[in-house]
Motif scaffolding. Structure first.
Motif, PDB file in Angstrom:
ATOM      1  N   VAL A 218      42.619  30.361  41.543  1.00 27.65           N
ATOM      2  CA  VAL A 218      42.395  31.426  42.525  1.00 27.65           C
ATOM      3  C   VAL A 218      43.443  31.386  43.629  1.00 27.65           C
ATOM      4  O   VAL A 218      44.066  32.414  43.949  1.00 27.65           O
ATOM      5  CB  VAL A 218      40.973  31.311  43.129  1.00 27.65           C
ATOM      6  N   PHE A 219      43.658  30.242  44.223  1.00 26.90           N
ATOM      7  CA  PHE A 219      44.536  30.171  45.390  1.00 26.90           C
ATOM      8  C   PHE A 219      46.016  30.132  45.027  1.00 26.90           C
ATOM      9  O   PHE A 219      46.870  30.194  45.910  1.00 26.90           O
ATOM     10  CB  PHE A 219      44.132  28.987  46.255  1.00 26.90           C
ATOM     11  N   SER A 220      46.310  30.058  43.722  1.00 21.80           N
ATOM     12  CA  SER A 220      47.695  30.205  43.271  1.00 21.80           C
ATOM     13  C   SER A 220      48.011  31.646  42.918  1.00 21.80           C
ATOM     14  O   SER A 220      49.161  31.986  42.637  1.00 21.80           O
ATOM     15  CB  SER A 220      47.956  29.305  42.055  1.00 21.80           C
ATOM     16  N   GLY A 221      46.977  32.502  42.906  1.00 15.99           N
ATOM     17  CA  GLY A 221      47.161  33.915  42.608  1.00 15.99           C
ATOM     18  C   GLY A 221      47.108  34.261  41.143  1.00 15.99           C
ATOM     19  O   GLY A 221      47.210  35.447  40.776  1.00 15.99           O
ATOM     20  N   VAL A 222      46.896  33.270  40.286  1.00 11.70           N
ATOM     21  CA  VAL A 222      46.884  33.510  38.842  1.00 11.70           C
ATOM     22  C   VAL A 222      45.647  34.282  38.407  1.00 11.70           C
ATOM     23  O   VAL A 222      45.654  34.977  37.388  1.00 11.70           O
ATOM     24  CB  VAL A 222      46.978  32.164  38.082  1.00 11.70           C
ATOM     25  N   SER A 223      44.573  34.184  39.174  1.00  8.31           N
ATOM     26  CA  SER A 223      43.305  34.795  38.764  1.00  8.31           C
ATOM     27  C   SER A 223      43.383  36.310  38.648  1.00  8.31           C
ATOM     28  O   SER A 223      42.546  36.934  37.998  1.00  8.31           O
ATOM     29  CB  SER A 223      42.200  34.421  39.758  1.00  8.31           C
ATOM     30  N   ALA A 224      44.384  36.924  39.283  1.00 10.67           N
ATOM     31  CA  ALA A 224      44.506  38.373  39.249  1.00 10.67           C
ATOM     32  C   ALA A 224      45.171  38.878  37.978  1.00 10.67           C
ATOM     33  O   ALA A 224      45.204  40.091  37.731  1.00 10.67           O
ATOM     34  CB  ALA A 224      45.305  38.856  40.459  1.00 10.67           C
ATOM     35  N   LEU A 225      45.680  37.984  37.140  1.00  9.73           N
ATOM     36  CA  LEU A 225      46.377  38.395  35.931  1.00  9.73           C
ATOM     37  C   LEU A 225      45.398  38.908  34.878  1.00  9.73           C
ATOM     38  O   LEU A 225      44.267  38.427  34.789  1.00  9.73           O
ATOM     39  CB  LEU A 225      47.182  37.231  35.362  1.00  9.73           C
ATOM     40  N   PRO A 226      45.828  39.883  34.058  1.00  6.61           N
ATOM     41  CA  PRO A 226      44.969  40.352  32.958  1.00  6.61           C
ATOM     42  C   PRO A 226      44.600  39.203  32.024  1.00  6.61           C
ATOM     43  O   PRO A 226      45.338  38.235  31.896  1.00  6.61           O
ATOM     44  CB  PRO A 226      45.849  41.389  32.242  1.00  6.61           C
ATOM     45  N   VAL A 227      43.473  39.308  31.401  1.00  2.64           N
ATOM     46  CA  VAL A 227      42.920  38.307  30.482  1.00  2.64           C
ATOM     47  C   VAL A 227      42.430  37.083  31.242  1.00  2.64           C
ATOM     48  O   VAL A 227      41.321  36.582  30.996  1.00  2.64           O
ATOM     49  CB  VAL A 227      43.921  37.876  29.384  1.00  2.64           C
ATOM     50  N   VAL A 228      43.234  36.590  32.190  1.00  2.53           N
ATOM     51  CA  VAL A 228      42.807  35.434  32.994  1.00  2.53           C
ATOM     52  C   VAL A 228      41.537  35.769  33.753  1.00  2.53           C
ATOM     53  O   VAL A 228      40.590  34.983  33.802  1.00  2.53           O
ATOM     54  CB  VAL A 228      43.917  35.000  33.974  1.00  2.53           C
ATOM     55  N   GLY A 229      41.498  36.963  34.357  1.00  2.00           N
ATOM     56  CA  GLY A 229      40.313  37.374  35.097  1.00  2.00           C
ATOM     57  C   GLY A 229      39.081  37.447  34.215  1.00  2.00           C
ATOM     58  O   GLY A 229      37.984  37.056  34.618  1.00  2.00           O
ATOM     59  N   LEU A 230      39.251  37.962  32.993  1.00  8.15           N
ATOM     60  CA  LEU A 230      38.141  38.047  32.051  1.00  8.15           C
ATOM     61  C   LEU A 230      37.618  36.653  31.725  1.00  8.15           C
ATOM     62  O   LEU A 230      36.403  36.409  31.746  1.00  8.15           O
ATOM     63  CB  LEU A 230      38.601  38.740  30.771  1.00  8.15           C
ATOM     64  N   ALA A 231      38.524  35.729  31.445  1.00 13.56           N
ATOM     65  CA  ALA A 231      38.119  34.363  31.117  1.00 13.56           C
ATOM     66  C   ALA A 231      37.452  33.668  32.298  1.00 13.56           C
ATOM     67  O   ALA A 231      36.447  32.960  32.137  1.00 13.56           O
ATOM     68  CB  ALA A 231      39.342  33.566  30.659  1.00 13.56           C
ATOM     69  N   LEU A 232      37.982  33.882  33.497  1.00 16.67           N
ATOM     70  CA  LEU A 232      37.388  33.249  34.679  1.00 16.67           C
ATOM     71  C   LEU A 232      35.979  33.756  34.933  1.00 16.67           C
ATOM     72  O   LEU A 232      35.124  33.016  35.432  1.00 16.67           O
ATOM     73  CB  LEU A 232      38.266  33.507  35.905  1.00 16.67           C
ATOM     74  N   GLY A 233      35.746  35.010  34.620  1.00 20.51           N
ATOM     75  CA  GLY A 233      34.395  35.546  34.778  1.00 20.51           C
ATOM     76  C   GLY A 233      33.397  34.806  33.915  1.00 20.51           C
ATOM     77  O   GLY A 233      32.307  34.441  34.374  1.00 20.51           O
ATOM     78  N   PHE A 234      33.755  34.556  32.677  1.00 15.23           N
ATOM     79  CA  PHE A 234      32.851  33.844  31.770  1.00 15.23           C
ATOM     80  C   PHE A 234      32.742  32.363  32.128  1.00 15.23           C
ATOM     81  O   PHE A 234      31.653  31.786  32.081  1.00 15.23           O
ATOM     82  CB  PHE A 234      33.313  34.015  30.320  1.00 15.23           C
ATOM     83  N   LEU A 235      33.855  31.732  32.484  1.00 17.87           N
ATOM     84  CA  LEU A 235      33.799  30.329  32.896  1.00 17.87           C
ATOM     85  C   LEU A 235      32.923  30.174  34.141  1.00 17.87           C
ATOM     86  O   LEU A 235      32.126  29.234  34.243  1.00 17.87           O
ATOM     87  CB  LEU A 235      35.206  29.804  33.173  1.00 17.87           C
ATOM     88  N   GLY A 236      33.077  31.094  35.074  1.00 18.52           N
ATOM     89  CA  GLY A 236      32.260  31.044  36.278  1.00 18.52           C
ATOM     90  C   GLY A 236      30.790  31.256  35.983  1.00 18.52           C
ATOM     91  O   GLY A 236      29.920  30.633  36.602  1.00 18.52           O
ATOM     92  N   ALA A 237      30.492  32.141  35.021  1.00 14.86           N
ATOM     93  CA  ALA A 237      29.100  32.364  34.628  1.00 14.86           C
ATOM     94  C   ALA A 237      28.493  31.087  34.059  1.00 14.86           C
ATOM     95  O   ALA A 237      27.350  30.725  34.383  1.00 14.86           O
ATOM     96  CB  ALA A 237      29.010  33.495  33.610  1.00 14.86           C
ATOM     97  N   LEU A 238      29.250  30.387  33.216  1.00 11.95           N
ATOM     98  CA  LEU A 238      28.763  29.115  32.675  1.00 11.95           C
ATOM     99  C   LEU A 238      28.568  28.092  33.794  1.00 11.95           C
ATOM    100  O   LEU A 238      27.618  27.297  33.762  1.00 11.95           O
ATOM    101  CB  LEU A 238      29.748  28.575  31.637  1.00 11.95           C
ATOM    102  N   ALA A 239      29.452  28.123  34.796  1.00 16.44           N
ATOM    103  CA  ALA A 239      29.317  27.195  35.917  1.00 16.44           C
ATOM    104  C   ALA A 239      28.062  27.497  36.737  1.00 16.44           C
ATOM    105  O   ALA A 239      27.356  26.577  37.177  1.00 16.44           O
ATOM    106  CB  ALA A 239      30.559  27.281  36.813  1.00 16.44           C
ATOM    107  N   VAL A 240      27.778  28.772  36.945  1.00 19.50           N
ATOM    108  CA  VAL A 240      26.576  29.139  37.698  1.00 19.50           C
ATOM    109  C   VAL A 240      25.322  28.761  36.909  1.00 19.50           C
ATOM    110  O   VAL A 240      24.343  28.265  37.484  1.00 19.50           O
ATOM    111  CB  VAL A 240      26.587  30.641  38.039  1.00 19.50           C
ATOM    112  N   ILE A 241      25.340  28.994  35.589  1.00 19.13           N
ATOM    113  CA  ILE A 241      24.207  28.584  34.760  1.00 19.13           C
ATOM    114  C   ILE A 241      24.023  27.071  34.850  1.00 19.13           C
ATOM    115  O   ILE A 241      22.898  26.567  35.006  1.00 19.13           O
ATOM    116  CB  ILE A 241      24.423  29.021  33.301  1.00 19.13           C
ATOM    117  N   THR A 242      25.124  26.325  34.760  1.00 14.45           N
ATOM    118  CA  THR A 242      25.061  24.866  34.884  1.00 14.45           C
ATOM    119  C   THR A 242      24.469  24.468  36.222  1.00 14.45           C
ATOM    120  O   THR A 242      23.596  23.589  36.299  1.00 14.45           O
ATOM    121  CB  THR A 242      26.470  24.262  34.734  1.00 14.45           C
TER     122      THR A 242
END
Length: 341
Positions: A218-242
């Protein structure tokens, strides 16, 4: 993993985390805009941005398999009319509070025009419950189409970063893949939660590793890239479930679970205590740390709606959070069986 009713505890914890993050985002950005200063709370908001709303929508789709085959009339009552009632009610309440300010700028004709437009272009913080019924209807309409077709299309819309200026179109393209994933991959997410429950130490270690990874991306600015944002959404969802499973397993932060159980209450009503607290603190405590102001505003935005909900239960004002009978679709009449001749 259930509470005292048939609710699933980790789901309520996850919803609680989501709704608190939503209130935090609106509160923090509002405080920073009012003061003209950044805050340490802003870093938390930025950290949560890639997964805050994706997780909320994903969890909203988890139980769709239980109801998607209902007759259309019953389905529309619970998944469309239900949210339409609360949207119409609370957008009217929000306009009642904001109308004088709007009128001072655009006149009362402008207020009426803005109010009418809010039924086409979702107003303020209420866009989430405006969009949910659309997701429910689209999911039912595509029920007979293979997920191998629907899911890639939904993912492609998210990656495309559609920007038309229409909140409905843009947010549909950005969020539907998460809602649909919660629906079609529900079994996977429930199995994942069971695995976390059985292996809490390993899950905790992975959660810490994810947090470090999320912060770097996030703080490197990579999260705004296509595909990366989609993957981060799912990884974050798994983290919230955890996080939800671990909080339940260790009996921590029951207030988060309670907030998740009543997330719709908070979502509908947080705008007023949030705005009132922000205005008050900025005026009476101008030297107070901006991050602390944002934290207090967030707390009030979460707590006050829950208190209001308890106060109006079983009163004439219960319609604020409970849909009255007149706002429900009556079941279709059942034809009597034909008599044998």
């Amino acid at each position: 993993m259930t509470t005292g009713s048939d609710r699933i505890a980790w789901v309520d914890y996850a919803k609680g985390i989501c709704i608190i993050m939503v209130v935090m985002m609106h509160s923090t950005l509002g405080v920073q805009e009012a003061t003209g200063e950044p805050s340490w709370m802003g870093a938390l908001v930025a950290f949560a941005k890639p997964f805050r709303m994706p997780d909320f929508f994903l969890i909203s789709g988890l139980f769709l398999t239980r109801v998607i085959d209902r007759p259309w009339r019953r389905y529309l009552d619970t998944k469309v009319v239900h949210f339409a009632y609360f949207y119409a009610l609370w957008v009217t309440i929000q306009f009642a509070f904001k109308a004088p300010g709007f009128a001072a700028e655009d006149g009362w004709a402008g207020v009426a025009q803005a109010y009418a437009l809010s039924y086409v272009q979702p107003f303020g913080t209420l866009w989430f419950i405006y969009l949910l019924p659309i997701f429910f209807v689209v999911s039912k309409l595509t029920r007979g189409i293979s997920p191998l077709i629907v899911w890639p299309l939904a993912a492609a819309l998210q990656i495309a970063d559609v920007q038309t200026g229409s909140i409905v179109i843009d947010e549909f393209c950005a969020r539907f893949v998460y809602f649909y994933s919660g629906y079609v991959f529900a079994d996977f997410f429930f199995r994942f939660a069971d695995t976390v429950q059985r292996h809490p130490r390993e899950a905790t270690a992975l959660l810490v590793a994810w947090a470090v990874f999320e912060a770097v991306v996030v703080f490197s600015g990579v999260s705004a890239l296509p595909v990366v944002g989609l993957a981060l959404g799912f990884l974050g969802a798994l983290a919230v479930i955890t996080s939800g499973v671990l909080l339940w397993r260790y009996g921590l932060a029951d207030f988060v679970r309670y907030s998740g159980e009543h997330s719709i209450v908070i979502y509908l009503a947080f705008f007023l205590p949030m705005a009132a607290t922000r205005i008050l603190l900025v005026k009476v405590a101008p030297g107070l740390d901006t991050g602390l102001i944002a934290l207090i505003v967030t707390a009030m935005g979460v707590v006050v709606p829950l208190i209001l909900h308890r106060l109006v239960r079983n009163t004439a004002l219960s319609f604020l959070f409970e849909r009255p009978d007149w706002a429900k679709l009556k079941p279709a009449p059942v034809s009597p069986p034909a008599k044998a001749s």
